[in-house]
Scaffold this active site. Sequence first.
Site, mmCIF file in Angstrom:
data_model
loop_
_atom_site.group_PDB
_atom_site.id
_atom_site.type_symbol
_atom_site.label_atom_id
_atom_site.label_comp_id
_atom_site.label_asym_id
_atom_site.label_seq_id
_atom_site.Cartn_x
_atom_site.Cartn_y
_atom_site.Cartn_z
ATOM 1 N N HIS A 290 -9.513 -3.763 -1.632
ATOM 2 C CA HIS A 290 -8.131 -2.814 -0.658
ATOM 3 C C HIS A 290 -8.853 -1.528 -0.824
ATOM 4 O O HIS A 290 -9.054 -0.776 0.895
ATOM 5 C CB HIS A 290 -7.110 -3.171 -1.790
ATOM 6 C CG HIS A 290 -6.205 -1.907 -0.547
ATOM 7 N ND1 HIS A 290 -5.035 -3.356 -1.040
ATOM 8 C CD2 HIS A 290 -5.484 -1.105 -1.133
ATOM 9 C CE1 HIS A 290 -4.211 -1.754 -0.343
ATOM 10 N NE2 HIS A 290 -4.512 -1.219 -0.543
ATOM 11 N N GLU A 291 -9.190 -0.293 -1.907
ATOM 12 C CA GLU A 291 -9.073 0.847 -1.477
ATOM 13 C C GLU A 291 -10.870 0.634 -0.414
ATOM 14 O O GLU A 291 -11.006 2.199 0.014
ATOM 15 C CB GLU A 291 -10.081 1.280 -3.306
ATOM 16 C CG GLU A 291 -8.680 0.414 -3.924
ATOM 17 C CD GLU A 291 -7.728 1.345 -3.639
ATOM 18 O OE1 GLU A 291 -7.641 1.685 -2.944
ATOM 19 O OE2 GLU A 291 -6.856 0.880 -3.874
ATOM 20 N N CYS B 232 0.689 -0.714 -0.229
ATOM 21 C CA CYS B 232 0.170 -0.009 0.252
ATOM 22 C C CYS B 232 0.794 1.427 -0.903
ATOM 23 O O CYS B 232 1.739 1.072 1.054
ATOM 24 C CB CYS B 232 -0.683 -0.184 1.086
ATOM 25 S SG CYS B 232 -2.037 1.256 1.105
ATOM 26 N N HIS C 127 -10.426 1.126 2.316
ATOM 27 C CA HIS C 127 -9.779 3.398 2.994
ATOM 28 C C HIS C 127 -10.258 3.840 3.051
ATOM 29 O O HIS C 127 -10.095 5.091 3.980
ATOM 30 C CB HIS C 127 -8.656 3.115 1.591
ATOM 31 C CG HIS C 127 -7.189 2.824 1.035
ATOM 32 N ND1 HIS C 127 -6.299 3.568 2.335
ATOM 33 C CD2 HIS C 127 -6.457 1.992 0.301
ATOM 34 C CE1 HIS C 127 -4.981 3.064 1.632
ATOM 35 N NE2 HIS C 127 -4.963 1.866 0.917
HETATM 36 NI NI NI Z 1 -3.762 1.240 -0.054
#
Ligand code: NI
Length: 230
Positions: free
Chosen positions: A170-171, A128, A174
Amino acid sequence: MSRKLAILLFPLFLAGHTAMADAARLYHIENENDAVILRRYAEPVAFPLSDADKTIIAQLREAANHYKGVGLAAPQIGYARQIILIEINEQAAAIRSSTTESLPQQIYINPSYEPLVSTSITEDWEGCFSVDSVIGKVPRFKSIRFKYRNLDGHWIEREVEGFHARVIQHEVDHIRGTLICDRLTKDHIHGSPEAMKAQRIAELNDNQREIIQQLYRHSPQPVKSERKGQ
Ligand code: NI
């Protein structure tokens, strides 16, 4: 050095050779001021898009074009807004698996997902841009039902699987204030980029290894975050 190693090793965010001088600074979890933004549950975006949100989207595109990689979320450039970008180029797809398809740049707004009933968990390497200290094999759902608003404000809902599904998860993490350092518990292989290098490389075939070396030679030096106390 650790940033360069991270770029070498972690295809989620492979660097390219295009440089734009005015790309936004990337926020890092190791910086306590940045962490305030990265840990926030991001705000949903209203339609029609405000000028401020249009500017954030433009900055996100600029940053993605500069840093490359396959995904970027608005909090990573300092905005706690529910906007993510995903782009899987041919090289990034090639070093994953033969079934990974490339994907032109996408902007997903107010994204969410749920696992398909029939799905299972799979692990694969992730790094990341916002986490310098650790990388590893992150568990994710193989297939998901993905829902988001496009740039026109239309709700889109569809099933996604494979690497694209991994990057979405993953996003979306965030924009919920979660990072890979939270997912990489003791049950999952993880460590510093330096410590994981040999294992990561060993899992690639010769062709994939060559692609990674090419990308590494062309990678720009990422903008250093301003570390508090350093
Ligand atoms: Ni990331």
